[in-house]
Design a protein around this motif. Sequence first.
Motif, PDB file in Angstrom:
ATOM      1  N   ASN A 163     -85.641  91.016  87.219  1.00  0.00           N
ATOM      2  CA  ASN A 163     -85.456  90.062  86.128  1.00  0.00           C
ATOM      3  C   ASN A 163     -83.967  89.999  85.805  1.00  0.00           C
ATOM      4  N   MET A 164     -83.266  89.048  86.426  1.00  0.00           N
ATOM      5  CA  MET A 164     -81.811  89.016  86.369  1.00  0.00           C
ATOM      6  C   MET A 164     -81.266  88.814  84.957  1.00  0.00           C
ATOM      7  N   LEU A 165     -81.945  88.008  84.161  1.00  0.00           N
ATOM      8  CA  LEU A 165     -81.441  87.749  82.813  1.00  0.00           C
ATOM      9  C   LEU A 165     -81.456  89.028  81.981  1.00  0.00           C
ATOM     10  N   GLN A 166     -82.502  89.829  82.120  1.00  0.00           N
ATOM     11  CA  GLN A 166     -82.573  91.090  81.389  1.00  0.00           C
ATOM     12  C   GLN A 166     -81.558  92.099  81.920  1.00  0.00           C
ATOM     13  N   ILE A 167     -81.371  92.128  83.227  1.00  0.00           N
ATOM     14  CA  ILE A 167     -80.376  93.021  83.818  1.00  0.00           C
ATOM     15  C   ILE A 167     -78.976  92.651  83.341  1.00  0.00           C
ATOM     16  N   ILE A 168     -78.684  91.350  83.309  1.00  0.00           N
ATOM     17  CA  ILE A 168     -77.384  90.879  82.831  1.00  0.00           C
ATOM     18  C   ILE A 168     -77.170  91.265  81.375  1.00  0.00           C
ATOM     19  N   ALA A 169     -78.206  91.076  80.551  1.00  0.00           N
ATOM     20  CA  ALA A 169     -78.098  91.406  79.134  1.00  0.00           C
ATOM     21  C   ALA A 169     -77.772  92.884  78.935  1.00  0.00           C
ATOM     22  N   PHE A 170     -78.485  93.766  79.646  1.00  0.00           N
ATOM     23  CA  PHE A 170     -78.235  95.200  79.510  1.00  0.00           C
ATOM     24  C   PHE A 170     -76.850  95.568  80.034  1.00  0.00           C
ATOM     25  N   ALA A 171     -76.446  94.956  81.155  1.00  0.00           N
ATOM     26  CA  ALA A 171     -75.123  95.242  81.720  1.00  0.00           C
ATOM     27  C   ALA A 171     -74.011  94.842  80.758  1.00  0.00           C
ATOM     28  N   ILE A 172     -74.208  93.736  80.033  1.00  0.00           N
ATOM     29  CA  ILE A 172     -73.213  93.315  79.036  1.00  0.00           C
ATOM     30  C   ILE A 172     -73.100  94.364  77.927  1.00  0.00           C
ATOM     31  N   PHE A 173     -74.239  94.877  77.462  1.00  0.00           N
ATOM     32  CA  PHE A 173     -74.223  95.929  76.437  1.00  0.00           C
ATOM     33  C   PHE A 173     -73.468  97.165  76.942  1.00  0.00           C
ATOM     34  N   ILE A 174     -73.734  97.564  78.195  1.00  0.00           N
ATOM     35  CA  ILE A 174     -73.052  98.724  78.765  1.00  0.00           C
ATOM     36  C   ILE A 174     -71.547  98.460  78.853  1.00  0.00           C
ATOM     37  N   GLY A 175     -71.176  97.259  79.307  1.00  0.00           N
ATOM     38  CA  GLY A 175     -69.761  96.908  79.432  1.00  0.00           C
ATOM     39  C   GLY A 175     -69.042  96.932  78.098  1.00  0.00           C
ATOM     40  N   VAL A 176     -69.663  96.348  77.080  1.00  0.00           N
ATOM     41  CA  VAL A 176     -69.062  96.339  75.743  1.00  0.00           C
ATOM     42  C   VAL A 176     -68.956  97.768  75.207  1.00  0.00           C
ATOM     43  N   GLY A 177     -69.978  98.586  75.467  1.00  0.00           N
ATOM     44  CA  GLY A 177     -69.931  99.980  75.041  1.00  0.00           C
ATOM     45  C   GLY A 177     -68.793 100.740  75.707  1.00  0.00           C
ATOM     46  N   LEU A 178     -68.567 100.485  76.991  1.00  0.00           N
ATOM     47  CA  LEU A 178     -67.467 101.137  77.703  1.00  0.00           C
ATOM     48  C   LEU A 178     -66.113 100.698  77.154  1.00  0.00           C
ATOM     49  N   ILE A 179     -66.017  99.426  76.759  1.00  0.00           N
ATOM     50  CA  ILE A 179     -64.777  98.945  76.137  1.00  0.00           C
ATOM     51  C   ILE A 179     -64.522  99.678  74.821  1.00  0.00           C
ATOM     52  N   ALA A 180     -65.590  99.845  74.045  1.00  0.00           N
ATOM     53  CA  ALA A 180     -65.460 100.470  72.728  1.00  0.00           C
ATOM     54  C   ALA A 180     -64.996 101.924  72.815  1.00  0.00           C
ATOM     55  N   VAL A 181     -65.416 102.637  73.863  1.00  0.00           N
ATOM     56  CA  VAL A 181     -65.036 104.055  74.001  1.00  0.00           C
ATOM     57  C   VAL A 181     -64.231 104.254  75.296  1.00  0.00           C
ATOM     58  N   LYS A 182     -63.366 103.315  75.591  1.00  0.00           N
ATOM     59  CA  LYS A 182     -62.722 103.250  76.899  1.00  0.00           C
ATOM     60  C   LYS A 182     -62.016 104.545  77.289  1.00  0.00           C
ATOM     61  N   GLU A 183     -61.254 105.158  76.366  1.00  0.00           N
ATOM     62  CA  GLU A 183     -60.511 106.369  76.691  1.00  0.00           C
ATOM     63  C   GLU A 183     -61.442 107.525  77.040  1.00  0.00           C
ATOM     64  N   LYS A 184     -62.595 107.567  76.409  1.00  0.00           N
ATOM     65  CA  LYS A 184     -63.556 108.641  76.650  1.00  0.00           C
ATOM     66  C   LYS A 184     -64.448 108.351  77.858  1.00  0.00           C
ATOM     67  N   ALA A 185     -64.407 107.120  78.332  1.00  0.00           N
ATOM     68  CA  ALA A 185     -65.322 106.730  79.410  1.00  0.00           C
ATOM     69  C   ALA A 185     -64.594 106.349  80.692  1.00  0.00           C
ATOM     70  N   GLU A 186     -63.358 106.806  80.852  1.00  0.00           N
ATOM     71  CA  GLU A 186     -62.581 106.441  82.039  1.00  0.00           C
ATOM     72  C   GLU A 186     -63.258 106.916  83.318  1.00  0.00           C
ATOM     73  N   GLY A 187     -63.893 108.103  83.249  1.00  0.00           N
ATOM     74  CA  GLY A 187     -64.590 108.624  84.415  1.00  0.00           C
ATOM     75  C   GLY A 187     -65.770 107.758  84.817  1.00  0.00           C
ATOM     76  N   ILE A 188     -66.509 107.243  83.817  1.00  0.00           N
ATOM     77  CA  ILE A 188     -67.664 106.381  84.104  1.00  0.00           C
ATOM     78  C   ILE A 188     -67.196 105.053  84.681  1.00  0.00           C
ATOM     79  N   ILE A 189     -66.113 104.521  84.108  1.00  0.00           N
ATOM     80  CA  ILE A 189     -65.563 103.256  84.624  1.00  0.00           C
ATOM     81  C   ILE A 189     -65.125 103.431  86.075  1.00  0.00           C
ATOM     82  N   LYS A 190     -64.478 104.557  86.346  1.00  0.00           N
ATOM     83  CA  LYS A 190     -64.053 104.850  87.718  1.00  0.00           C
ATOM     84  C   LYS A 190     -65.258 104.959  88.640  1.00  0.00           C
ATOM     85  N   LEU A 191     -66.339 105.553  88.135  1.00  0.00           N
ATOM     86  CA  LEU A 191     -67.570 105.684  88.923  1.00  0.00           C
ATOM     87  C   LEU A 191     -68.150 104.309  89.256  1.00  0.00           C
TER      88      LEU A 191
END
Length: 440
Positions: A163-191
Amino acid sequence: MKVGNKLTIYIVIALIAGIAVGSIFNTMADAAWVQWIDQYIFNVLGQIFLNLIFMVVVPVVFISIVLGVVSVGDPKQLGLIGIKTMLFYLATTAIAISLAISVALVLKPGDGQADLLNTEEVSEYRSTELEGGDTELAMQTTFDQTLINIIPDNLFMAMADQNMLQIIAFAIFIGVGLIAVKEKAEGIIKLFEQANEVIMWIVLAIMKYFAALGAFGLVATAFTQAGFGAIQQLGMYFICVLLALFIHFAVVYGSVVQFLGKKSFVWFIKMFAPAMSVAFSTSSSSAVLPVSLETAQNKLGIRKSISSFVQPLGATVNMDGTAIMQGVATVFIAQLSGIDLTIGQMATVVIIATIASIGTAGVPGVGLVMLAMVLTAIGLDPAAIGIIIGIDRLLDMTRTAVNISGDASIALVIDHQQNVKEGKFIKGKSKYVDGKIVSK
């Protein structure tokens, strides 16, 4: 590893060979040996290739959207890009179906063919698809339920169902969350970045070693089962759909690329040909998405942050080619039924088909489900879809190529506008390619 010009040539050769072989075999379709070859060679080659692509679609979409959101950096900017993208998509879809209705009204493909409504195909479609089938369930889904279904209540189920629309929606939430805690999530972004490299390598390896064989198998089995013979009785309908697709592709997308994206449309076609050729063979916007992303980023020079957000969204909500089929088919079925559509009914077709495209899966044949919704909305018998189902796979190939071209053209426009806004584009002197300014 990149999708190169040689691979495009191989795929085109495979498509031509598939059409030729399938058309010849169609004349002997009842022979046992032809059915054996179709089932155990053509179909196996095609389905293995499709499964290989579908295997990586979910991770490609999820990882691409997350990285795209992180690359944008500003949630407000992301929101503006999202709104602009949706407006472009809805506008082109409305134009597509309006164009299709106009072409069908002028050429009148259904005049004098009322007997088609009494064929066995109509009754068979009614009993197999409309009475308790998946099509009936899809038709019962209301617009408010579609909006609610954008948010997944079970991520793993959404991924399992693709279900691409649901996958996209969740991925957007994850992306925004990574932006919000970017310094603490550099390892996850790199992953995520490393995972993207691995997944794209797999995609391109699949394309390099399996694309031509898979394209041959998919097209050969499609033409063996349908063949050009199926077109004879519905020739004018077939011509109307192809004509509307060509006009929309050349005029609408050509204008979008030329005047809004500031690029040559001939250049766009040449660069995006690898993805269009795969789209033609698979008949699936979702299946071709990994190739579309790679081609857009490396051939068209669209930055990953834009391409990774705009194109997966388009594979779900932007289906201009499908909308064109629905417009022509609606007028065709109305003419078979001896009904003259009113202005109000035609407006309803445009609105319903545009809205129905949101959240529809990018898989082969899904346009027929959407068409059933449109026909029901204006009081026409959806069982009449059985008339056109025999040649729909042949048209589905072409309209899928149009669908993904629309996604890429809008991504190109959004990318150009962002470059101008950020002062990264100087006409005639430089261009923006994958995050870097390079001279022409």
